[in-house]
Scaffold this motif. Structure first.
Motif, PDB file in Angstrom:
ATOM      1  N   GLU A   1       0.964  -1.450   0.016  1.00 30.17           N
ATOM      2  CA  GLU A   1      -0.037   0.029   0.166  1.00 30.17           C
ATOM      3  C   GLU A   1       0.720   1.356  -0.126  1.00 30.17           C
ATOM      4  N   VAL A   2       2.112   1.223   0.443  1.00 29.48           N
ATOM      5  CA  VAL A   2       2.915   2.431   0.388  1.00 29.48           C
ATOM      6  C   VAL A   2       3.360   2.908  -1.125  1.00 29.48           C
ATOM      7  N   LEU A   3       3.368   4.040  -0.951  1.00 30.52           N
ATOM      8  CA  LEU A   3       3.695   4.972  -2.211  1.00 30.52           C
ATOM      9  C   LEU A   3       5.026   5.271  -2.395  1.00 30.52           C
ATOM     10  N   LEU A   4       5.755   4.767  -3.225  1.00 34.84           N
ATOM     11  CA  LEU A   4       7.283   4.742  -3.256  1.00 34.84           C
ATOM     12  C   LEU A   4       7.655   6.041  -4.225  1.00 34.84           C
ATOM     13  N   SER A   5       8.556   6.895  -3.898  1.00 37.63           N
ATOM     14  CA  SER A   5       9.049   8.110  -4.659  1.00 37.63           C
ATOM     15  C   SER A   5      10.627   7.530  -4.901  1.00 37.63           C
ATOM     16  N   VAL A   6      11.163   7.619  -6.340  1.00 44.77           N
ATOM     17  CA  VAL A   6      12.497   7.394  -6.373  1.00 44.77           C
ATOM     18  C   VAL A   6      13.350   8.668  -6.836  1.00 44.77           C
ATOM     19  N   ASP A   7      14.105   8.723  -5.823  1.00 50.72           N
ATOM     20  CA  ASP A   7      15.155  10.239  -5.973  1.00 50.72           C
ATOM     21  C   ASP A   7      16.404   9.856  -6.831  1.00 50.72           C
ATOM     22  N   THR A   8      15.921  10.298  -8.114  1.00 47.08           N
ATOM     23  CA  THR A   8      17.198   9.908  -9.113  1.00 47.08           C
ATOM     24  C   THR A   8      17.089  11.108 -10.213  1.00 47.08           C
ATOM     25  N   PHE A   9      18.085  11.401 -10.823  1.00 47.57           N
ATOM     26  CA  PHE A   9      18.164  12.549 -11.983  1.00 47.57           C
ATOM     27  C   PHE A   9      18.549  11.587 -13.358  1.00 47.57           C
ATOM     28  N   ARG A  10      18.470  10.277 -13.055  1.00 47.36           N
ATOM     29  CA  ARG A  10      18.964   9.573 -14.160  1.00 47.36           C
ATOM     30  C   ARG A  10      17.722   8.845 -14.653  1.00 47.36           C
ATOM     31  N   ALA A  11      17.559   8.962 -16.025  1.00 46.48           N
ATOM     32  CA  ALA A  11      16.242   8.411 -16.712  1.00 46.48           C
ATOM     33  C   ALA A  11      15.928   6.916 -16.735  1.00 46.48           C
ATOM     34  N   LYS A  12      17.178   6.328 -16.751  1.00 45.91           N
ATOM     35  CA  LYS A  12      17.203   4.802 -16.672  1.00 45.91           C
ATOM     36  C   LYS A  12      16.886   4.446 -15.355  1.00 45.91           C
ATOM     37  N   VAL A  13      17.472   4.890 -14.316  1.00 45.07           N
ATOM     38  CA  VAL A  13      17.311   4.604 -12.957  1.00 45.07           C
ATOM     39  C   VAL A  13      15.758   5.004 -12.669  1.00 45.07           C
ATOM     40  N   ALA A  14      15.364   6.082 -13.248  1.00 42.63           N
ATOM     41  CA  ALA A  14      13.869   6.319 -12.908  1.00 42.63           C
ATOM     42  C   ALA A  14      12.835   5.290 -13.577  1.00 42.63           C
ATOM     43  N   GLU A  15      13.187   4.915 -14.885  1.00 41.53           N
ATOM     44  CA  GLU A  15      12.214   4.046 -15.705  1.00 41.53           C
ATOM     45  C   GLU A  15      12.341   2.725 -15.041  1.00 41.53           C
ATOM     46  N   GLU A  16      13.789   2.139 -14.670  1.00 39.23           N
ATOM     47  CA  GLU A  16      13.778   0.727 -14.051  1.00 39.23           C
ATOM     48  C   GLU A  16      13.025   0.674 -12.662  1.00 39.23           C
TER      49      GLU A  16
END
Length: 287
Positions: free
Chosen positions: A101-116
């Motif tokens: 149920e937890v909403l996870l935010s990914v702290d990254t400036f890299r598109a590949k890291v964001a997408e994966e």
């Protein structure tokens, strides 16, 4: 603060098909998957440690968990894309399995890291560089159609504090967001969250000037996220250590809430939730 001050602002986020109400301010907990983040207590030393911290955050009332695998503190060491992914993806999968149920935010400036990371189960992208450090980021956000937090920063984490200068910091941040928002909206990105970037490429005076005038950012009618938690704009101003900066954090969080902040990004969830509850009690009164 009048009850309808921010009435026209976007009140929901679409997190991979789940409509999330942010009409009442929310708390985002910081979980660092890196050994060199500036606040030791925010670091997870293992997957089990990360799960334990997430449980604590959820029980304290956090709506979002922000996962970072690349320290963005001033002067932080460079981390390869591969290493960032190796830290991030397993943690996302483990948290998703234990806390679906937890909403996870990914702290990254890299598109590949964001997408994966989104494919692994994260729900939001939190980009300190607003696309400036990876030309593929806006394209990736458009394709993924998840909420995108974009922050104001000049330079990189390695050099951002090398004598930052502005003619007028608030006007420059406003102009920066104006251009970025137009680009993203033209691409079809629907959920944009603005982070003024306190502590990033700004002197002590820049930070406080920006906070003083932060309500000007309400012009965009987009959600605002702020992150003051235990930062040097508190410790330097008061001459204290990071571990003693909770009270100062609460003061700045309260100020930001009164100026329209929707999300508080913090290390100390319980105290931030209490801050939201009390400010909300004031703002909800009908005269």
């Amino acid at each position: 603060m009048a009850k309808d001050t921010f009435l026209n602002r976007k009140q929901t986020l679409n997190c991979k098909g789940k409509v999330v109400d942010i009409s009442k301010p929310s708390v985002m907990a910081i979980l660092n998957l890196t050994p060199d983040s500036f606040y030791q207590n925010s670091r997870a030393k293992s997957i089990d440690d990360a799960l334990s911290k997430v449980e604590h955050f959820v029980n304290a009332g956090a709506k979002f968990i922000d996962l970072g695998a690349y320290s963005s503190r001033p002067g932080a060491a460079e981390v390869s894309e591969e290493e960032e992914l190796e830290r991030m993806v397993p943690a996302i999968k483990a948290i998703n399995q234990s806390f679906p149920e937890v909403l996870l935010s990914v702290d990254t400036f890299r598109a590949k890291v964001a997408e994966e990371s989104i494919h692994a189960g994260a729900h939001l992208i939190n980009d300190i560089a607003a696309g400036n450090l990876d030309e593929r980021m806006f394209e990736t956000v458009t394709k993924l159609q998840v909420p995108y937090i974009m922050m104001h920063m000049k330079g990189t984490p390695q050099n951002m504090q090398d004598s930052p200068t502005y003619e007028n910091v608030t006007k420059e941040v406003f102009s920066y967001f104006s251009e970025k928002i137009k680009t993203l909206q033209n691409l079809g990105v629907k959920d944009i969250i603005l982070d003024p970037g306190f502590g990033f490429a700004k002197t002590l005076d820049h930070n406080y000037q920006l906070l003083k005038e932060m309500e000007l950012l309400n012009f965009f009618e987009l959600p605002l996220l702020v992150g003051f938690s235990r930062k040097s704009m508190i410790t330097k101003a008061l001459g204290i250590k990071t571990e003693d900066a909770l009270n100062g954090t609460t003061v700045l969080n309260t100020t930001a809430l009164l100026k329209g902040a929707n999300i508080l990004r913090v290390h100390d969830v319980k105290e931030a939730v209490e801050c939201v509850e009390l400010v909300n009690r004031i703002s909800s009164l009908v005269h």
